[in-house]
Write an enzyme that holds these catalytic residues in place. Structure first.
Site, short mmCIF file in Angstrom:
data_model
loop_
_atom_site.label_atom_id
_atom_site.label_comp_id
_atom_site.label_asym_id
_atom_site.label_seq_id
_atom_site.Cartn_x
_atom_site.Cartn_y
_atom_site.Cartn_z
NE ARG A 167 12.14 -23.13 19.24
CZ ARG A 167 12.64 -23.85 20.23
NH1 ARG A 167 12.40 -23.49 21.48
NH2 ARG A 167 13.36 -24.90 19.98
CE LYS A 170 5.66 -7.30 3.56
NZ LYS A 170 5.64 -6.83 2.16
CE LYS A 182 3.81 -1.15 6.10
NZ LYS A 182 5.20 -1.26 5.74
CD GLU A 203 2.91 -8.41 0.41
OE1 GLU A 203 3.57 -7.75 1.24
OE2 GLU A 203 3.31 -8.70 -0.71
NE ARG A 249 2.55 -5.64 4.91
CZ ARG A 249 3.13 -5.75 6.09
NH1 ARG A 249 2.52 -6.42 7.04
NH2 ARG A 249 4.29 -5.18 6.33
CG ASN A 279 4.75 -5.08 -2.39
OD1 ASN A 279 5.53 -4.62 -1.55
ND2 ASN A 279 4.05 -6.18 -2.20
CG HIS A 281 8.19 -1.83 -3.83
ND1 HIS A 281 7.44 -0.68 -3.88
CD2 HIS A 281 8.88 -1.79 -2.66
CE1 HIS A 281 7.66 0.02 -2.77
NE2 HIS A 281 8.53 -0.63 -2.01
CG HIS A 306 12.25 -5.12 -4.61
ND1 HIS A 306 11.32 -5.95 -4.02
CD2 HIS A 306 12.55 -4.19 -3.69
CE1 HIS A 306 11.07 -5.52 -2.80
NE2 HIS A 306 11.79 -4.45 -2.58
CG HIS A 313 13.71 0.58 -0.96
ND1 HIS A 313 13.48 -0.52 -1.75
CD2 HIS A 313 12.50 0.89 -0.42
CE1 HIS A 313 12.21 -0.87 -1.68
NE2 HIS A 313 11.60 -0.03 -0.87
N1 GLY Z 1 6.89 -2.23 2.62
C1 GLY Z 1 5.74 -2.92 2.24
C2 GLY Z 1 5.08 -3.64 3.36
O1 GLY Z 1 5.44 -3.46 4.50
O2 GLY Z 1 4.19 -4.42 3.13
#
Ligand code: GLY
Length: 382
Positions: free
Chosen positions: A126, A148, A232, A242, A246, A250, A253, A257, A270
């Protein structure tokens, strides 16, 4: 004996889950000291075979010498490794090693290793601690910071995952010397992204350094990585999961993506997909009146100078692309959402853009950049 200069240091401020980021040449050589300070019961390094040989074995050996049981688990390199079956295998190997709650997982590698090992750490017993030691530019400026973690499903990228913050990020700029040109340049797309969304000074610095950066070096490299991590870290400290700001990370993206998914994971890196996607997003912004006219061309010029692709691949079909975008986890009620920029250095939170406008922007993208369009097979080979 040659001594490494002191690393640059940053903090991701998240209350009791705050953690430091150390950036500099030779940081890896002191990794065992930093790990020992965290008092782990055992350490498990997750990496791929080549990195295990170059950096993993020496680290494992010095941990053992300090009396910390250390193990190495290897997985094949590449985006295809970021899947459910590999998570299961790693978890079972950890259980067989009888790792306990005080163990530390070390993600030694690029974004794939970081996301995968981080997710394994989030699930095992966990949740156990993990440390990021990113070895690609993309992982150093983006994926190793912010917690993430996750894996892809055949249905889409990063559809399974967890927010699980590392306890430490160690960024050794020397590891970039062994990175392929293609991977280095792919990381530059994310570097430029920070300039576009949040920092005009960084944008100018990257443009001024484009010739060196394209050749995979720059005397400003540590400073550039530091600034990306700082942006960041500030964003993550403000909005860990997010819910708001945040999401501006993106930028590029939405289309990026979708391109990765349509191409088949791993075919387009990527960063390459994000590079093309940033041009699309700027065109969407221009078409909707949010972004000043000419910005897409300005961004494309900067990306080209860094050796990155900017055109939509010749054989991509818009229907397929739109279908994937509507399924993206950031879409809402099937509505495609885009981060748009108001100017270089200033992004706006994502907005829903209707399919007609997206299609129009994609057509503009194809029309304006058709001369440099490549087929999937040749993307990234410049
Ligand atoms: N790569 C985008 C983020 O970490 O929010």
């Amino acid at each position: 004996m040659e001594t490494n200069p002191s690393p640059l240091r940053l903090h991701v401020q998240l209350g009791e889950r705050s953690y430091p980021i150390l950036i500099g040449s030779g940081v890896l050589s002191s990794a065992s000291e930093h790990l020992r300070a965290l008092q782990p019961s055992q350490v498990v390094l997750v990496t791929h075979p080549r990195l295990a040989e170059w950096y993993g074995e020496p680290l494992r050996h010095s941990l053992e010498q300090e009396g910390i049981p250390a193990y190495m688990l290897t997985v094949p390199p590449g985006e295809r490794t970021k899947r459910w079956e590999v998570v299961g295998r790693l978890l079972r190997q950890m259980a067989q090693l009888a790792l306990d709650r005080r163990c530390i997982v070390v993600a030694l590698g690029g974004g794939v290793i970081g996301d995968l090992a981080g997710f394994v750490a989030a699930c095992y017993l966990r949740g156990v601690r993990y440390v990021q030691i990113p070895t690609t530019l993309l992982a150093q400026v983006d994926s190793s910071v912010g917690g993430k973690t996750g894996v892809n499903l055949p249905e889409g990228k990063n559809l399974v995952g967890a927010f699980h913050q590392p306890v430490l990020v160690l960024i050794d700029t020397d590891t970039l010397k062994t990175l392929s040109r293609r991977h280095f340049r792919a990381g530059l797309a994310e570097v430029l992204k920070y300039g576009i969304i949040a920092d005009e000074t960084l944008w100018r610095l990257v443009n001024a350094e484009a010739n060196s950066l394209r050749q995979c070096h720059s005397t400003h490299l540590a400073e550039i990585i530091y600034r990306c991590c700082e942006i960041k870290a500030n964003i993550v400290s403000e909005d860990e999961t997010e819910q708001g700001v945040r999401a501006i990370l993106n930028f590029g993206h939405t289309v990026g993506h979708a391109l990765e998914a349509v191409a088949g994971y791993g075919r387009l890196l990527h960063g390459e997909a994000v590079s093309i996607g940033m041009v699309s997003a700027a065109l969407v912004g221009e078409a909707t009146g949010v972004t000043p006219a000419g910005t897409a061309e300005e961004i494309a010029r900067a990306l080209r100078a860094l050796g990155l692709p900017v055109a939509l691949p010749r054989d991509v079909e818009f229907d397929g692309l739109l279908a994937v975008m509507a399924r993206d986890k950031k879409a809402r009620d099937g509505q495609v959402r885009f981060v748009l920029i108001e100017r270089i250095g200033q992004a706006r939170l994502p907005v829903a853009v209707n399919e007609k406008e997206v299609l129009h922007a994609l057509m503009m993208h194809r029309e304006r950049f058709h001369r440099e369009a490549m087929s999937w097979k040749t993307v990234g080979q410049s």
